[in-house]
Write a protein that holds these residues in place. Structure first.
Motif, PDB file in Angstrom:
ATOM      1  N   LYS A 189      -0.643   4.688  -3.585  1.00  0.00           N
ATOM      2  CA  LYS A 189       0.676   4.087  -3.349  1.00  0.00           C
ATOM      3  C   LYS A 189       1.471   4.855  -2.293  1.00  0.00           C
ATOM      4  O   LYS A 189       2.148   4.251  -1.450  1.00  0.00           O
ATOM      5  N   GLU A 206      10.834  -0.760  -6.662  1.00  0.00           N
ATOM      6  CA  GLU A 206       9.468  -0.890  -7.168  1.00  0.00           C
ATOM      7  C   GLU A 206       9.506  -1.577  -8.529  1.00  0.00           C
ATOM      8  O   GLU A 206      10.349  -1.267  -9.367  1.00  0.00           O
ATOM      9  N   PHE A 231       0.625  -1.413  -8.298  1.00  0.00           N
ATOM     10  CA  PHE A 231       1.998  -1.142  -7.886  1.00  0.00           C
ATOM     11  C   PHE A 231       2.575  -2.367  -7.194  1.00  0.00           C
ATOM     12  O   PHE A 231       1.870  -3.161  -6.574  1.00  0.00           O
ATOM     13  N   LEU A 233       5.637  -3.107  -4.668  1.00  0.00           N
ATOM     14  CA  LEU A 233       6.614  -2.473  -3.797  1.00  0.00           C
ATOM     15  C   LEU A 233       7.396  -3.503  -2.982  1.00  0.00           C
ATOM     16  O   LEU A 233       6.826  -4.478  -2.470  1.00  0.00           O
TER      17      LEU A 233
END
Length: 238
Positions: A189, A206, A231, A233
């Motif tokens: 990430k 996030e 993740f 973002l």
């Protein structure tokens, strides 16, 4: 004092009206995701991908001009098409479009979809700052670093000020950079943040809706599907 009281009442009424308007125009994700025209194999992915939560997090709405980068068979292209509606526009970008996928977008209900077929380093997005939202979902790691940088700069030029560049991908172990991109189909990430902010974006927030803290991040996500930490973002064009 009486005038001040009326002023407060006026502001309260205006705020209530605004909130009611927002509620009235909130996307109906349930209707979109249960659309009987959606292929069964795409519906089966919803539990792991949580598209309603993801797109609500990013604030995509009706009338937006958006892009689905490295769109594959069009899972998100189809959802975005219905979400932004006839007043919106969806660019579906892919290095080499499959004939059956191209045919899919020719159906009348996908009249707002435009296919961009070609290398991601030169992805043919309009470079006029007209887009509201760009998404690359689970494929950022598939691109070589130099291609990613070139693509990010084109996305920056495509987005309006305040527009969102969304990156969702499979988490690699912290500090591993690009090492697991080809072997485990994962990416660190922090490397993504470094590359995208280095291209001119600001990291805004996030999302945690796809997190799986128990994931050891040591297995190939293509062999053990939907068990990995991801993740979510949100980068913004200043």
């Amino acid at each position: 004092m009486a005038n001040f009281s009326w002023l407060k009442i006026g502001w309260a009424l205006a705020l209530g009206s605004m909130m009611a308007g927002c509620a009235a125009t909130a996307p109906d994700f349930a209707a979109i995701l249960t659309n009987p025209e959606r292929p069964a194999n795409e519906r089966e992915l919803d539990a792991a991908r949580k598209p309603a939560e993801v797109l609500a997090f990013y604030g995509v709405k009706k009338g937006d001009k958006v892009a689905d980068i490295y769109a594959g068979r069009g899972y998100y292209t189809a959802i975005l098409s219905e979400l932004v509606g006839t007043q919106g526009l969806v660019y579906s970008a892919i290095p080499a479009a499959r004939p059956e996928v191209t045919e899919r977008w020719k159906k009348p209900n996908f009249a707002n979809v435009r296919v961009l077929d070609g290398p991601m380093a030169q992805v043919a997005l309009p470079q006029d700052g007209s887009l509201d939202f760009v998404l690359i979902h689970l494929n950022y790691h598939d691109l070589a670093p130099d291609v990613r940088i070139a693509m990010n700069k084109r996305i920056l030029a495509a987005l309006k000020r305040g527009g969102t560049d969304a990156v969702v991908d499979h988490s690699a172990k912290d500090g591993t950079g690009n090492e697991a991109a080809k072997t485990l189909h994962r990416i660190d990430k922090q490397l993504v943040i470094k590359e995208v902010t280095g291209s001119g974006f600001t990291l805004a927030k996030e999302g945690n809706m796809l997190r799986k803290p128990e994931d050891p991040r040591d297995f190939n996500v293509n062999k053990e599907r939907n068990k990995d930490d991801r993740f979510v973002l949100a980068f913004v064009k200043p």
